[in-house]
Design a protein around this motif. Sequence first.
Motif, PDB file in Angstrom:
ATOM      1  N   UNK A   1     -39.200   8.827 -10.338  1.00 14.51           N
ATOM      2  CA  UNK A   1     -38.847  10.247 -10.389  1.00 14.51           C
ATOM      3  C   UNK A   1     -37.491  10.496  -9.732  1.00 14.51           C
ATOM      4  N   UNK A   2     -37.243   9.803  -8.642  1.00 12.47           N
ATOM      5  CA  UNK A   2     -35.952   9.944  -7.962  1.00 12.47           C
ATOM      6  C   UNK A   2     -34.819   9.431  -8.844  1.00 12.47           C
ATOM      7  N   UNK A   3     -35.081   8.354  -9.599  1.00 12.38           N
ATOM      8  CA  UNK A   3     -34.069   7.826 -10.526  1.00 12.38           C
ATOM      9  C   UNK A   3     -33.794   8.833 -11.642  1.00 12.38           C
ATOM     10  N   UNK A   4     -34.856   9.423 -12.202  1.00  9.36           N
ATOM     11  CA  UNK A   4     -34.691  10.398 -13.289  1.00  9.36           C
ATOM     12  C   UNK A   4     -33.925  11.618 -12.808  1.00  9.36           C
ATOM     13  N   UNK A   5     -34.258  12.122 -11.632  1.00  5.62           N
ATOM     14  CA  UNK A   5     -33.557  13.289 -11.098  1.00  5.62           C
ATOM     15  C   UNK A   5     -32.078  12.999 -10.878  1.00  5.62           C
ATOM     16  N   UNK A   6     -31.739  11.806 -10.373  1.00  2.66           N
ATOM     17  CA  UNK A   6     -30.344  11.463 -10.153  1.00  2.66           C
ATOM     18  C   UNK A   6     -29.568  11.314 -11.455  1.00  2.66           C
ATOM     19  N   UNK A   7     -30.199  10.743 -12.471  1.00  2.00           N
ATOM     20  CA  UNK A   7     -29.526  10.583 -13.763  1.00  2.00           C
ATOM     21  C   UNK A   7     -29.304  11.937 -14.438  1.00  2.00           C
ATOM     22  N   UNK A   8     -30.289  12.825 -14.367  1.00  2.00           N
ATOM     23  CA  UNK A   8     -30.123  14.152 -14.961  1.00  2.00           C
ATOM     24  C   UNK A   8     -29.048  14.953 -14.228  1.00  2.00           C
ATOM     25  N   UNK A   9     -29.010  14.854 -12.924  1.00  2.00           N
ATOM     26  CA  UNK A   9     -27.992  15.578 -12.154  1.00  2.00           C
ATOM     27  C   UNK A   9     -26.591  15.058 -12.481  1.00  2.00           C
ATOM     28  N   UNK A  10     -26.490  13.782 -12.803  1.00  2.00           N
ATOM     29  CA  UNK A  10     -25.192  13.187 -13.120  1.00  2.00           C
ATOM     30  C   UNK A  10     -24.804  13.358 -14.583  1.00  2.00           C
ATOM     31  N   UNK A  11     -25.655  13.964 -15.395  1.00  2.00           N
ATOM     32  CA  UNK A  11     -25.326  14.212 -16.802  1.00  2.00           C
ATOM     33  C   UNK A  11     -25.711  13.096 -17.742  1.00  2.00           C
ATOM     34  N   UNK A  12     -26.477  12.121 -17.305  1.00  2.00           N
ATOM     35  CA  UNK A  12     -26.912  11.027 -18.179  1.00  2.00           C
ATOM     36  C   UNK A  12     -28.330  11.326 -18.673  1.00  2.00           C
ATOM     37  N   UNK A  13     -28.446  12.296 -19.586  1.00  2.00           N
ATOM     38  CA  UNK A  13     -29.764  12.696 -20.089  1.00  2.00           C
ATOM     39  C   UNK A  13     -30.430  11.578 -20.901  1.00  2.00           C
ATOM     40  N   UNK A  14     -29.652  10.851 -21.674  1.00  2.00           N
ATOM     41  CA  UNK A  14     -30.240   9.783 -22.485  1.00  2.00           C
ATOM     42  C   UNK A  14     -30.835   8.688 -21.612  1.00  2.00           C
ATOM     43  N   UNK A  15     -30.132   8.294 -20.563  1.00  2.00           N
ATOM     44  CA  UNK A  15     -30.671   7.276 -19.660  1.00  2.00           C
ATOM     45  C   UNK A  15     -31.938   7.778 -18.970  1.00  2.00           C
ATOM     46  N   UNK A  16     -31.965   9.052 -18.593  1.00  2.00           N
ATOM     47  CA  UNK A  16     -33.159   9.610 -17.964  1.00  2.00           C
ATOM     48  C   UNK A  16     -34.327   9.651 -18.940  1.00  2.00           C
ATOM     49  N   UNK A  17     -34.058   9.976 -20.202  1.00  2.00           N
ATOM     50  CA  UNK A  17     -35.136   9.995 -21.202  1.00  2.00           C
ATOM     51  C   UNK A  17     -35.694   8.592 -21.425  1.00  2.00           C
ATOM     52  N   UNK A  18     -34.850   7.573 -21.392  1.00  2.00           N
ATOM     53  CA  UNK A  18     -35.348   6.200 -21.577  1.00  2.00           C
ATOM     54  C   UNK A  18     -36.263   5.808 -20.421  1.00  2.00           C
ATOM     55  N   UNK A  19     -35.890   6.175 -19.197  1.00  2.00           N
ATOM     56  CA  UNK A  19     -36.762   5.875 -18.056  1.00  2.00           C
ATOM     57  C   UNK A  19     -38.099   6.608 -18.208  1.00  2.00           C
ATOM     58  N   UNK A  20     -38.060   7.852 -18.672  1.00  2.00           N
ATOM     59  CA  UNK A  20     -39.295   8.624 -18.854  1.00  2.00           C
ATOM     60  C   UNK A  20     -40.180   8.009 -19.941  1.00  2.00           C
ATOM     61  N   UNK A  21     -39.572   7.556 -21.027  1.00  2.00           N
ATOM     62  CA  UNK A  21     -40.359   6.933 -22.090  1.00  2.00           C
ATOM     63  C   UNK A  21     -40.983   5.626 -21.611  1.00  2.00           C
ATOM     64  N   UNK A  22     -40.285   4.851 -20.802  1.00  2.00           N
ATOM     65  CA  UNK A  22     -40.872   3.621 -20.259  1.00  2.00           C
ATOM     66  C   UNK A  22     -42.020   3.933 -19.320  1.00  2.00           C
ATOM     67  N   UNK A  23     -41.914   5.014 -18.566  1.00  2.00           N
ATOM     68  CA  UNK A  23     -43.022   5.421 -17.700  1.00  2.00           C
ATOM     69  C   UNK A  23     -44.261   5.741 -18.531  1.00  2.00           C
ATOM     70  N   UNK A  24     -44.096   6.452 -19.623  1.00  4.90           N
ATOM     71  CA  UNK A  24     -45.244   6.769 -20.486  1.00  4.90           C
ATOM     72  C   UNK A  24     -45.842   5.497 -21.097  1.00  4.90           C
ATOM     73  N   UNK A  25     -44.975   4.561 -21.491  1.00  7.00           N
ATOM     74  CA  UNK A  25     -45.453   3.315 -22.095  1.00  7.00           C
ATOM     75  C   UNK A  25     -46.231   2.480 -21.078  1.00  7.00           C
ATOM     76  N   UNK A  26     -45.709   2.370 -19.853  1.00  9.04           N
ATOM     77  CA  UNK A  26     -46.415   1.619 -18.822  1.00  9.04           C
ATOM     78  C   UNK A  26     -47.741   2.281 -18.478  1.00  9.04           C
TER      79      UNK A  26
END
Length: 636
Positions: free
Chosen positions: A420-445
């Motif tokens: 969650x901390x990684x996703x929040x940092x990526x979204x704050x930095x403007x990397x929405x695609x990277x944050x979405x990939x982390x979120x999709x991997x969380x759902x898959x795991x």
Amino acid sequence: MRVSSRIDGSICGAIFHLHRPSLLHSSAAAAVSGRRGTSPCRYNIVSSHGGGCFTRDFHGSCTVSGARPQGHIRRSRGARRSLLTTLPALPPTNIHDGAFFRPTIPTTCENHTAAAVVPDITPEPPPSSQADAPAAHDAFEILTRPPPPRKPRGNLWSKDELLALVEPYDAGPVEEHLQFFRDPYMRGYAPADGPNLTVSVKRDDVEFPSYEEVMQADEEQRKILWELRFAVLSRLRNPLRTDLDTVYEIYQRLPEPRMPYIYARLRHQLLKVLGQPEKKDSKSMLRYFAVIADVKNSGMPLTAAEWNSAISFASRYVGVSTEVETESALKLWREMEQDAGIKGTDVTFNILFDVASKAGNFTLAEMIYKEMEARGHRFNRYHYVSLIHFFGLKLDTAGLRAAYREMVNAGEIIDTVALNCVIAGLLRSGEEEAADRVYERMKLLSQEQQTGGGKREMPARTYVTNKAITQVFLMFAKLGRRHPSLQPGLQRMALIHPDLHTYRVLVNHYGVKMGDLARVAKYLDEMKFFQIPLHGAIFLALFKGFYAHGGYRGSAWSEQRLNSIWQALLDTLDEGGSGIEIKTWLAIWVLRAFKKCAADPNSRVLDAYEALKMRWSLDHADEQFMIEFLASLVNK
């Protein structure tokens, strides 16, 4: 310009103070008078102090060079040259040769006037006859005579000789004299400023008083102490069973001073209970610091864990940390180490690093980070997660990924909190695609853990379970470092799945910041799939989105969708859903959303206010604040 014949603080003044005419006066005056006439001859003396050049005539007057007083005729350069040629060169000497003053090489004053050689004035009596040739000859012989050989002396700067410069006197140490002047009544009659207590952190002092050493209590006080002990132990066993307000109310029923009635073990248990509220706010902070003040006023020590709780309260009782909270935390840390003599632990530095990062003081955060490394504290999951959050606040995604890699390499257990901390940092930095990939991997795991290891019920994430899970992960990390072969199995035991905080971060970014209502609706459906109940934070983000992006024709954030969200909130409140209660912030954004999106804004705002008023539980101050806010909002 006339100058006084008494010039304090200069060698020139010391010479003028001698009223005896010297041999040089008589002989040199006769020589010069015979060559240039009978007017009085004047010569220059360079003062060694003050930087000025003075002239002295034979009649006892002293004037500054360059100024021509009336009645005096300044001698020409040839007259002064005659005087210099009359007196032969003198060997250099110093003040230790017995003479009070010795001549030097002729120099030039600031006004470029040639300075005559300053003669040596000896304490010998004046000659009987004036200006006779033998006397002048004797004078020149005395002046040209080499100085007597100096006797060898010891070290002039030895300790004994330096002390001998001042008369020996039994003055005593300096502190006694300073204490004498600190005494407002003088001469030792002032009352004592003590007692000056020094808090000890020894085990015997920390465990004082024991059960047998407490202050004797009467029957009523013993009953209160028994109730307090029962409430504290019940809270430690089950935090949801006893309210902290009840514990503090029982404590306040004790007579002052309260701490001498409580034995050491119960005192530490009480501070532990009050230092672990479900939510750190101003009320819980003031309550904890009131008990801390009672402990300090009784002269009893605090443990490192109790100091850490105080620092945490001072920095985290508000939602957004500022420089005020940072300064309060640093002040308590300084008091902890300097006054109490307790060194900060790794938990202390993690709290300070976290508050400095959230306050935006990245320079201070880096200094705390370096100090922690210098003291040799080992990083754990708290520090790595805080470091990931730090780089996210600085919008440094490369540093964020490096901190996450170090956390993995250190053997720490990766769970939802770290991701969650990684996703929040990526979204704050403007990397929405990277944050979405982390979120999709969380759902898959999460789906793989549910199918591969059998369906496992996700525990309800409460304050108690979150704290227990964190302690378990710390233990798993230590065990994995000692036995690396167990690391993969321990990591598989950590559930990685989206939780409430994950969707709170996503809804706030895509709803409030981006205004993407379709993406927000998708996340709300996935919350239902993962059986995550709605929370007040989700409703707060939704109403903020309606206020930020609604209110104009064709907007996806329309009044109809606002009414559906509003009805869902009322239904959840009526059903008694956990995690949802009407506080001032939620009420403010609900009223703002209706003011912005409704066709008849004032009427809808008043209706929403009445519906909220029936369901909230605010104190008198908050209710008065809401009335004033409603009046200002309707009158806009």
